[in-house]
Design an enzyme around this catalytic site. Structure first.
Site, PDB file in Angstrom:
ATOM      1  N   SER A 121       0.893  -1.067   0.114  1.00 53.17           N
ATOM      2  CA  SER A 121       0.035   0.046  -0.008  1.00 53.17           C
ATOM      3  C   SER A 121       1.023   1.282   0.068  1.00 53.17           C
ATOM      4  O   SER A 121       1.961   1.162   0.594  1.00 53.17           O
ATOM      5  CB  SER A 121      -1.012   0.200   1.239  1.00 53.17           C
ATOM      6  OG  SER A 121      -1.744   1.344   1.264  1.00 53.17           O
ATOM      7  N   TYR A 169      -1.764  -0.760  11.060  1.00 51.39           N
ATOM      8  CA  TYR A 169      -1.915  -1.147   9.732  1.00 51.39           C
ATOM      9  C   TYR A 169      -0.905  -0.621   8.796  1.00 51.39           C
ATOM     10  O   TYR A 169      -0.206  -1.011   7.922  1.00 51.39           O
ATOM     11  CB  TYR A 169      -3.353  -0.403   9.088  1.00 51.39           C
ATOM     12  CG  TYR A 169      -3.521  -0.822   7.656  1.00 51.39           C
ATOM     13  CD1 TYR A 169      -3.701  -2.072   7.057  1.00 51.39           C
ATOM     14  CD2 TYR A 169      -3.505   0.236   6.923  1.00 51.39           C
ATOM     15  CE1 TYR A 169      -3.944  -2.166   5.736  1.00 51.39           C
ATOM     16  CE2 TYR A 169      -3.342  -0.019   5.354  1.00 51.39           C
ATOM     17  CZ  TYR A 169      -3.876  -1.315   4.789  1.00 51.39           C
ATOM     18  OH  TYR A 169      -3.738  -1.407   3.546  1.00 51.39           O
TER      19      TYR A 169
END
Ligand SMILES: NC(=O)c1ccc[n+]([C@@H]2O[C@H](COP(=O)([O-])OP(=O)(O)OC[C@H]3O[C@@H](n4cnc5c(N)ncnc54)[C@H](OP(=O)(O)O)[C@@H]3O)[C@@H](O)[C@H]2O)c1
Length: 268
Positions: free
Chosen positions: A145, A158
């Site tokens: 990501s 995260y």
């Protein structure tokens, strides 16, 4: 729990394994594989009926495995179901987020994020990657990501897991550079999937802003994997964001992330 449908052990078609294929980017990655002639083993921790039907419609033989890929036994179950079939493409995509301030989070949920995004992901790559290296053939796509580029205030764990994954993908790619096994890291920006709802981030700015189409993100990732590229940041806005993040102090990035991910920052 698993279901078996048309296993492709005798098929001449290449085999792709896609994790996190029940919804979102993984669902679209699975469809992209099917559209491009792969048979499929799909995995997620909930029902995969919709993904199975969509891929069959595109001509693929599909087998589904329902397992919690945060656990080593869950990953073992998937590996056992692949059995001795050569995996031509492994798309390690399963992952999830967790909103709120770190100290307000339930630690079991924190652990599940780490175990899914890191431990389960790299354990699966370890298992399948060894066989690929033995055959001197295979493609690995890892969904990282652009979150890995910035300290994620109110999504701290995260973002940390994605920094790990982004870094890991480059390192593994380098270790395999003298083989015909390629490693590609797909780095999406905010994408319109179940992700923000599942992470409890529907009242945040990033949760309510317009997002990228998961089909476009998946196509970018699939094409990059087939080319054997090192990475793909999907979407031009995200490319700009990562370029800027590379030259911005971490403290400033953390403050910017607060404005996107703090509860209550979303559009009403
Ligand atoms: N959406 C974004 O903005 C965004 C941005 C950058 C990167 N990503 C990454 O993209 C990947 C896919 O996310 P998405 O946006 O498509 O979200 P999504 O719609 O929530 O899909 C996540 C998928 O991962 C599966 N999964 C999650 N935890 C699992 C576990 N422990 N065991 C097995 N399967 C598990 C889910 O399965 P079930 O449905 O069975 O739970 C689902 O199939 C993730 O790695 C995520 O971090 C997303």
């Amino acid at each position: 729990m698993t279901t078996q449908n048309n296993p492709s052990s005798n098929s001449a078609r290449p085999l792709a394994v896609v994790t996190g294929a029940s919804t979102g980017i993984g669902f679209e990655l699975a469809r992209e594989c099917a559209r491009n002639g792969f048979d499929l083993v799909l995995a997620a921790d909930e029902a995969l009926d919709r993904a199975e039907a969509a891929c069959r419609e595109l001509g693929a033989s599909v087998e589904t495995v329902t397992a919690d890929l945060a656990t080593l036994p869950g990953v073992d179950e998937l590996v056992q179901r692949i059995a001795n079939r050569p995996v031509d493409a492994l798309l390690a995509n399963a992952g999830h987020g967790l909103g709120q301030a770190f100290l307000d989070q339930d630690f079991d949920e924190v652990q599940h994020v780490i175990d899914t995004n890191i431990t389960g992901t790299i354990y699966l790559i370890h298992e399948v990657g060894r066989t690929m290296r033995g055959r001197n053939r295979g493609r690995i796509l890892i969904t990282g990501s652009i979150a890995g580029y910035m300290p994620g205030s109110f999504h701290a764990v995260y973002n940390g897991t994605k920094a790990f994954v982004d870094s890991f993908a480059y390192a593994l790619r380098n270790e395999l550079k003298d083989t015909d096994v390629t490693v590609t890291c797909l780095m999406p920006g905010a994408t319109d999937t179940e992700f923000f709802k599942r992470a409890g981030m529907e009242d945040t700015k990033v949760g309510t802003d317009t997002k990228d189409d998961p089909a476009d993100v998946a196509k970018d990732g699939f094409d990059a994997m087939m080319r054997g590229d090192a990475e793909i940041v999907s979407g031009w806005k995200n490319k700009v964001q990562t370029t800027v993040a590379n030259v911005t102090p971490n403290e400033m990035l953390a403050e910017q992330h607060r404005k996107m991910a703090e509860p209550g920052t979303g559009k009403k």
